[in-house]
Design an enzyme around this catalytic site. Structure first.
Site, PDB file in Angstrom:
ATOM      1  N   GLU B  57       0.713  -1.033  -0.081  1.00 34.45           N
ATOM      2  CA  GLU B  57      -0.141  -0.174   0.089  1.00 34.45           C
ATOM      3  C   GLU B  57       0.952   1.204  -0.022  1.00 34.45           C
ATOM      4  O   GLU B  57       0.452   2.141  -0.637  1.00 34.45           O
ATOM      5  CB  GLU B  57      -1.081  -0.004   1.251  1.00 34.45           C
ATOM      6  CG  GLU B  57      -2.087  -1.073   1.065  1.00 34.45           C
ATOM      7  CD  GLU B  57      -1.377  -2.660   1.705  1.00 34.45           C
ATOM      8  OE1 GLU B  57      -0.346  -2.563   2.216  1.00 34.45           O
ATOM      9  OE2 GLU B  57      -2.092  -3.446   1.357  1.00 34.45           O
ATOM     10  N   PHE B  82      -5.988   0.280   5.736  1.00 31.62           N
ATOM     11  CA  PHE B  82      -4.637   0.330   5.418  1.00 31.62           C
ATOM     12  C   PHE B  82      -4.390   1.278   4.790  1.00 31.62           C
ATOM     13  O   PHE B  82      -2.989   1.777   4.496  1.00 31.62           O
ATOM     14  CB  PHE B  82      -4.476  -0.992   4.445  1.00 31.62           C
ATOM     15  CG  PHE B  82      -4.988  -2.096   4.900  1.00 31.62           C
ATOM     16  CD1 PHE B  82      -4.781  -2.578   6.156  1.00 31.62           C
ATOM     17  CD2 PHE B  82      -5.786  -3.274   4.166  1.00 31.62           C
ATOM     18  CE1 PHE B  82      -5.206  -3.506   6.820  1.00 31.62           C
ATOM     19  CE2 PHE B  82      -6.295  -4.373   4.614  1.00 31.62           C
ATOM     20  CZ  PHE B  82      -6.044  -4.555   5.941  1.00 31.62           C
ATOM     21  N   ASP B 116     -14.753  -9.319   8.395  1.00 35.01           N
ATOM     22  CA  ASP B 116     -13.642  -9.670   8.502  1.00 35.01           C
ATOM     23  C   ASP B 116     -13.003  -9.160   9.917  1.00 35.01           C
ATOM     24  O   ASP B 116     -11.962  -9.387  10.261  1.00 35.01           O
ATOM     25  CB  ASP B 116     -12.898  -8.841   7.300  1.00 35.01           C
ATOM     26  CG  ASP B 116     -12.824  -9.529   5.889  1.00 35.01           C
ATOM     27  OD1 ASP B 116     -12.728 -10.758   6.106  1.00 35.01           O
ATOM     28  OD2 ASP B 116     -12.575  -8.952   4.919  1.00 35.01           O
ATOM     29  N   ARG B 166     -18.135  -0.263   1.725  1.00 36.19           N
ATOM     30  CA  ARG B 166     -18.468  -1.721   1.101  1.00 36.19           C
ATOM     31  C   ARG B 166     -19.913  -1.777   1.059  1.00 36.19           C
ATOM     32  O   ARG B 166     -20.272  -2.670   0.079  1.00 36.19           O
ATOM     33  CB  ARG B 166     -17.602  -2.814   1.921  1.00 36.19           C
ATOM     34  CG  ARG B 166     -17.809  -4.156   1.226  1.00 36.19           C
ATOM     35  CD  ARG B 166     -17.313  -5.201   2.236  1.00 36.19           C
ATOM     36  NE  ARG B 166     -17.408  -6.581   1.369  1.00 36.19           N
ATOM     37  CZ  ARG B 166     -18.515  -7.257   1.245  1.00 36.19           C
ATOM     38  NH1 ARG B 166     -19.399  -7.070   1.380  1.00 36.19           N
ATOM     39  NH2 ARG B 166     -18.078  -8.562   0.588  1.00 36.19           N
TER      40      ARG B 166
END
Lengths: 277, 315
Positions: B57, B82, B116, B166
């Site tokens: 990243e 991230f 997650d 998302r």
């Protein structure tokens, strides 16, 4: 094309004067990094006075070559060279690291004419240079991007992320030069974090590698020319250098990564560089 | 809520590709999550302008910086968590410091990558991004805003953090009339008893909360703050002055996000009783998105509870 005798003599003379000016400058402001500036003198001087297509009168020319000082702590030498090349007045150098100066402790692209990228936190120069190289490709421009890195800087993980990417994208318009002076802030590279065979590491990452003596202006010049002929992959020049080159008590001594120069040290250093003060 | 649902990330991916058709200087980068961020839609259509750097990243963001110095308009894509944690150094040292024209698209923000778990939830990204000088912070609430914001961010000159979700979320904004301007908050519902100031998906919860409050005879104003920095001071101060109480709502830690930003403005501009709804300084966990939001207080019911609380503090 190899350097003519006249160009070689000119560059060598210029390097000697830049070293004298550097010691004078860092003595006068009592701050800054002499060691890494002195080890990269021939590399940066050869680039700016022999190779880079840059024009101080048109510093933002979209077709100009890009130079990135990944090891941003060598800023004093970069500033001297930019000023010598005409990007800003030589009188400005005395303001280095002082309030209201455009010359920051580490290069700032927003403040200093001729600085292409803000650097200092190590490792960011290479991936950013890769971005510039990719922009050249997208625009069908033939400018080249040069990134000067320290050997201590190679300890940053992002360097190897970028090395992988440059190989993947076949960035043959990108050239890295490693100022392999063997010394970092806390000690020698061998003591702090041994880098092993640097050339083999780059090779394993898919790069073309050229190893040279980084204090020989002819070798630097020839290697840059040779790199430009390599297609399909990026090239790294691993330049063996001496940290603090030219001042015996600074050479190979990590204490001179960055510390103020005393009166006696100033007098002795200048004497070694051929000037009585 | 019977509104049509669309995934924010799908709208973003389609919009980015459309922008790519309109402007050849737009390029995109991803760090091996293109199928998740939906930058892959752009990548399939413009393979030469798409750089997938693998799981790296920081390298991606630093490359984007280099591309921007040469006039490109790079959209760098990865999970919000991230973008701030792995790529923080180039975000600050290259992009914010020099004011480079890079668009940092942080997808899966808040708890939207719900299953997650906390490792992938982003509840500190607003705090980091808005503490960087030169950085503009935009947070998207619904599918309509996702398109308009992505377009506005591409046209804006300068570094922007674009906070994306998302999740599939209902369309609550009217595409025909909604105006999106970076830095300008939008009053979506009038009311004079208090103001609910929301950002991101919590705007949908805020509108639900206002309905519930209306049934109880409380008229709540609802303000959408899609640009957390620079924040719309005038609108916030006017809302505080006119309604006398504020509740903020965000899918972020209660420290450093929208609530903090609003408090900074109002404490100096028009101090009124205020309550902050957000993740209460704790790590979250895996689970169904809506259940997760409810468990951590990111619900219409909790906004209502805080509204009632703040009204008791009102003179």
């Amino acid at each position: 094309m190899s350097l003519s005798k006249a160009r070689k003599d000119y560059l060598e003379g210029l390097c000697q004067r830049l070293r004298q000016d550097l010691i004078k400058l860092l003595y006068s402001i009592q701050t800054g990094h002499p060691g890494g500036s002195l080890s990269s003198t021939e590399i940066m001087t050869t680039l700016y006075f022999e190779k880079l297509r840059v024009d101080p009168k048109n510093p933002k020319d979209p077709n100009r070559d890009r130079f990135i000082l990944g090891k941003g702590h060598a800023a004093p030498m970069l500033y001297q060279i930019l000023s010598e090349r005409g990007f800003f007045p030589q009188d400005d150098l005395a303001t280095l690291r002082q309030l209201d100066s455009h010359l920051q402790g580490h290069p700032c692209a927003k403040k200093t004419c001729g600085v292409e990228l803000s650097t200092g936190p190590l490792g960011l120069g290479l991936p950013a240079g890769l971005g510039m190289a990719m922009a050249a490709r997208l625009d069908n421009k033939d400018f080249r991007t040069y990134v000067l890195m320290g050997d201590g800087e190679l300890q940053e993980g992002i360097v190897w992320e970028a090395a992988m990417s440059a190989a993947k994208f076949g960035a043959d318009n990108l050239l890295v030069i490693v100022d392999n002076n063997g010394v970092q802030l806390d000690g020698t590279v061998a003591e702090i974090m041994p880098m092993g065979d640097i050339a083999a590491k780059w090779q394993a990452f898919g790069w073309n590698v050229i190893s040279i003596d980084g204090h020989c202006v002819e070798a630097v010049s020839d290697a840059i020319d040779l790199a430009a002929t390599v297609k399909g992959k990026p090239t790294v020049i691993v330049a063996k250098t001496v940290k603090g080159k030219g001042v015996s008590f600074m050479e190979g001594n990590s204490a001179w990564h960055g510390k103020p120069i005393s009166k006696d040290e100033y007098v002795n250093a200048m004497k070694e560089l051929g000037v009585n003060v | 809520m019977n509104a049509v649902k669309k995934a924010i990330r799908d709208v973003y991916g389609d919009t980015l590709a459309q922008l790519g058709r309109e402007n050849p200087d737009i390029v995109a980068l991803d760090a091996d999550v293109g199928s998740s961020s939906k930058s892959i839609v752009f990548g399939k259509e413009f393979p030469k302008r798409y750089f997938n750097v693998g799981v790296a990243e920081a390298n991606m963001v630093a490359m984007a910086a280099g591309l921007a110095t040469a006039g490109k308009i790079p959209f760098a894509n990865t999970f919000a968590a991230f973008m701030v944690l792995r790529a923080a150094d180039p975000v600050r040292s290259l992009i914010a410091y020099t004011g480079l024209n890079v668009k940092l698209a942080g997808t899966y923000a808040g708890l939207s990558d719900s299953y997650d778990g906390a490792s992938h939830h982003a509840i500190a990204d607003i705090a980091f991004m808005r503490a960087l000088p030169n950085m503009t912070v935009v947070s998207v609430s619904d599918p309509v805003e996702a398109e308009l914001a992505t377009r506005a961010v591409a046209e804006f000159k300068g570094p922007v953090y674009l906070r994306l979700s998302r999740a599939e979320v209902p369309v609550v904004l009217d595409k025909a009339t909604y105006k999106f301007e970076i830095g300008k908050g939008v009053t979506l519902r009038e009311g004079n008893d208090l103001t609910i100031v929301a950002t991101g998906y919590m705007l949908v919860k805020a509108l639900e909360a206002a309905e519930i409050l209306a049934d109880k005879g409380i008229r709540a104003r609802v303000v959408n703050i899609h640009t957390i920095k620079p924040i719309d001071r005038e609108l916030l101060i006017a809302s505080a002055r006119e309604t006398g109480a504020i509740v903020t709502a965000e899918e972020h830690n209660v420290y450093g996000g929208l609530g903090s930003a609003v408090a900074e403005v109002l404490s100096q501009g028009c101090p009124v009783p205020m309550e902050v709804v957000g993740v209460n300084d704790t790590f979250t966990e895996s689970g169904d998105y809506e259940k997760l939001l409810a468990k951590y207080g990111l619900s219409a019911a909790n906004i209502v509870a805080h509204a009632e609380k703040v009204l008791k503090r009102k003179d």
